[in-house]
Design a protein around this motif. Structure first.
Motif, PDB file in Angstrom:
ATOM      1  N   GLU A  29      64.376  16.469 -60.938  1.00 32.73           N
ATOM      2  CA  GLU A  29      64.598  15.817 -62.213  1.00 32.73           C
ATOM      3  C   GLU A  29      63.794  14.685 -62.346  1.00 32.73           C
ATOM      4  OE1 GLU A  29      66.651  16.891 -64.665  1.00 32.73           O
ATOM      5  OE2 GLU A  29      67.489  18.695 -63.652  1.00 32.73           O
ATOM      6  N   TRP A  30      63.822  13.838 -61.363  1.00 32.37           N
ATOM      7  CA  TRP A  30      62.987  12.684 -61.750  1.00 32.37           C
ATOM      8  C   TRP A  30      61.565  12.813 -62.036  1.00 32.37           C
ATOM      9  CZ3 TRP A  30      62.946   7.745 -62.365  1.00 32.37           C
ATOM     10  CH2 TRP A  30      61.991   6.905 -62.109  1.00 32.37           C
ATOM     11  N   GLU A  31      60.755  13.897 -61.633  1.00 36.54           N
ATOM     12  CA  GLU A  31      59.511  14.256 -61.997  1.00 36.54           C
ATOM     13  C   GLU A  31      59.425  14.389 -63.518  1.00 36.54           C
ATOM     14  OE1 GLU A  31      58.783  17.317 -59.118  1.00 36.54           O
ATOM     15  OE2 GLU A  31      57.751  15.867 -57.483  1.00 36.54           O
ATOM     16  N   GLN A  32      60.557  15.035 -64.025  1.00 42.91           N
ATOM     17  CA  GLN A  32      60.533  15.428 -65.482  1.00 42.91           C
ATOM     18  C   GLN A  32      60.572  13.981 -66.217  1.00 42.91           C
ATOM     19  OE1 GLN A  32      63.290  18.439 -66.573  1.00 42.91           O
ATOM     20  NE2 GLN A  32      62.853  19.545 -64.781  1.00 42.91           N
ATOM     21  N   VAL A  33      61.540  13.224 -65.827  1.00 40.54           N
ATOM     22  CA  VAL A  33      61.465  11.832 -66.498  1.00 40.54           C
ATOM     23  C   VAL A  33      60.163  10.937 -66.421  1.00 40.54           C
ATOM     24  CG1 VAL A  33      62.692   9.628 -66.337  1.00 40.54           C
ATOM     25  CG2 VAL A  33      64.227  11.794 -66.000  1.00 40.54           C
ATOM     26  N   GLU A  34      59.786  10.871 -65.128  1.00 43.13           N
ATOM     27  CA  GLU A  34      58.624  10.161 -64.998  1.00 43.13           C
ATOM     28  C   GLU A  34      57.366  10.671 -65.757  1.00 43.13           C
ATOM     29  OE1 GLU A  34      56.591   8.559 -60.893  1.00 43.13           O
ATOM     30  OE2 GLU A  34      56.907  10.610 -60.832  1.00 43.13           O
ATOM     31  N   ALA A  35      57.197  11.939 -65.710  1.00 43.53           N
ATOM     32  CA  ALA A  35      56.238  12.796 -66.739  1.00 43.53           C
ATOM     33  C   ALA A  35      56.369  12.374 -68.218  1.00 43.53           C
ATOM     34  CB  ALA A  35      56.122  14.221 -66.571  1.00 43.53           C
ATOM     35  N   ASP A  36      57.549  12.305 -68.712  1.00 44.14           N
ATOM     36  CA  ASP A  36      57.696  11.949 -69.941  1.00 44.14           C
ATOM     37  C   ASP A  36      57.476  10.349 -70.207  1.00 44.14           C
ATOM     38  OD1 ASP A  36      59.169  12.083 -72.854  1.00 44.14           O
ATOM     39  OD2 ASP A  36      60.919  11.090 -72.127  1.00 44.14           O
TER      40      ASP A  36
ATOM     41  N   SER B 265      53.601   9.944 -70.493  1.00 46.84           N
ATOM     42  CA  SER B 265      52.877  10.868 -71.284  1.00 46.84           C
ATOM     43  C   SER B 265      52.986   9.810 -72.548  1.00 46.84           C
ATOM     44  CB  SER B 265      53.473  11.876 -71.678  1.00 46.84           C
ATOM     45  OG  SER B 265      54.709  11.793 -72.240  1.00 46.84           O
ATOM     46  N   ARG B 266      53.910   9.069 -72.824  1.00 46.04           N
ATOM     47  CA  ARG B 266      53.906   8.331 -73.999  1.00 46.04           C
ATOM     48  C   ARG B 266      52.602   7.254 -74.079  1.00 46.04           C
ATOM     49  NH1 ARG B 266      59.375   8.156 -76.018  1.00 46.04           N
ATOM     50  NH2 ARG B 266      60.650   9.242 -74.464  1.00 46.04           N
ATOM     51  N   PRO B 267      52.445   6.735 -75.478  1.00 46.19           N
ATOM     52  CA  PRO B 267      51.290   5.992 -75.776  1.00 46.19           C
ATOM     53  C   PRO B 267      51.665   4.619 -75.037  1.00 46.19           C
ATOM     54  CG  PRO B 267      52.152   6.984 -77.740  1.00 46.19           C
ATOM     55  CD  PRO B 267      52.942   7.305 -76.819  1.00 46.19           C
TER      56      PRO B 267
ATOM     57  N   VAL C  34      56.491   0.419 -73.747  1.00 53.28           N
ATOM     58  CA  VAL C  34      56.255   1.640 -72.676  1.00 53.28           C
ATOM     59  C   VAL C  34      55.754   1.022 -71.383  1.00 53.28           C
ATOM     60  CG1 VAL C  34      55.014   3.608 -72.078  1.00 53.28           C
ATOM     61  CG2 VAL C  34      56.075   3.269 -74.351  1.00 53.28           C
ATOM     62  N   ARG C  35      55.057   0.167 -71.291  1.00 49.62           N
ATOM     63  CA  ARG C  35      54.425  -0.808 -70.501  1.00 49.62           C
ATOM     64  C   ARG C  35      55.465  -1.328 -69.536  1.00 49.62           C
ATOM     65  NH1 ARG C  35      50.410  -2.287 -73.522  1.00 49.62           N
ATOM     66  NH2 ARG C  35      51.175  -4.415 -73.789  1.00 49.62           N
ATOM     67  N   GLN C  36      56.602  -2.045 -70.410  1.00 45.60           N
ATOM     68  CA  GLN C  36      57.769  -2.437 -69.885  1.00 45.60           C
ATOM     69  C   GLN C  36      58.593  -1.866 -69.270  1.00 45.60           C
ATOM     70  OE1 GLN C  36      57.973  -5.717 -69.133  1.00 45.60           O
ATOM     71  NE2 GLN C  36      60.036  -6.272 -69.118  1.00 45.60           N
ATOM     72  N   LEU C  37      58.722  -0.494 -69.826  1.00 48.68           N
ATOM     73  CA  LEU C  37      59.579   0.651 -69.153  1.00 48.68           C
ATOM     74  C   LEU C  37      59.057   0.846 -67.819  1.00 48.68           C
ATOM     75  CD1 LEU C  37      62.012   2.271 -69.503  1.00 48.68           C
ATOM     76  CD2 LEU C  37      60.634   3.948 -70.839  1.00 48.68           C
ATOM     77  N   LYS C  38      57.699   1.288 -67.839  1.00 47.77           N
ATOM     78  CA  LYS C  38      56.923   1.623 -66.589  1.00 47.77           C
ATOM     79  C   LYS C  38      57.375   0.514 -65.442  1.00 47.77           C
ATOM     80  CE  LYS C  38      53.500   4.400 -68.547  1.00 47.77           C
ATOM     81  NZ  LYS C  38      51.838   4.376 -69.084  1.00 47.77           N
ATOM     82  N   ARG C  39      56.893  -0.696 -65.962  1.00 53.61           N
ATOM     83  CA  ARG C  39      57.216  -1.670 -64.842  1.00 53.61           C
ATOM     84  C   ARG C  39      58.769  -1.941 -64.391  1.00 53.61           C
ATOM     85  NH1 ARG C  39      54.448  -5.255 -69.031  1.00 53.61           N
ATOM     86  NH2 ARG C  39      52.389  -5.018 -68.450  1.00 53.61           N
TER      87      ARG C  39
END
Length: 144
Positions: free
Chosen positions: A49-56, A59-61, A66-71
């Motif tokens: 399940e995590w791999e699907q969330v992470e891929a989503d 994949s975002r611009p 998005v950078r903040q979310l990644k951090r």
């Protein structure tokens, strides 16, 4: 699917035992701080399940949000493999983020669990909802 409520205990070293009925699916899991403001709990995902969330997310611009979310989300994710007793040792930073003490609650969310300190969960359950009107509206839209 993860549903229901499971009371778990964290030992003095910070280890929790995954409920036996979920150990097969959660033998390899990801634990991450919940990125939603005001919801101080941890999210527990089975690796698939995590791999699907992470891929989503990946994949975002690469905008500022998005950078903040990644951090905040991807950058703090911790991968675990259950030990021989079905336990994981939560990192001090994860325990501190969620204010975890000895008594914890795992709350099923379908594709994941939320892991709450029992007192924080009780406060939330007993009506301390941020936006009560939106919650009632969402309830009314469900057919159950």
């Amino acid at each position: 699917m993860f549903r229901g409520l499971h009371n778990v205990t964290m030992d003095s070293k910070g280890r929790i035992a995954v409920p036996a009925k979920h150990r097969d699916v959660l033998s390899k899991l990801i634990v991450v701080p919940n990125p939603m403001p005001g919801e101080s709990c941890l999210l527990v995902y089975p690796i698939h399940e995590w791999e699907q969330v992470e891929a989503d997310i990946v994949s975002r611009p690469n905008s500022g949000s998005v950078r903040q979310l990644k951090r905040l989300f991807l950058g703090q994710a911790v991968e675990y493999v259950l030990d021989g007793h079905g336990r994981v040792l939560l990192t001090p930073s994860l325990r501190e983020f969620a204010g975890l003490d000895k008594k914890l609650v795992m709350v099923g969310q379908g594709n994941k669990f939320e892991l709450w300190d029992e007192s924080a969960w009780t406060a939330l359950r007993d009506g301390e909802v941020d936006d009560g009107a939106a919650f009632v509206e969402e309830l009314e839209s469900l057919s159950f």
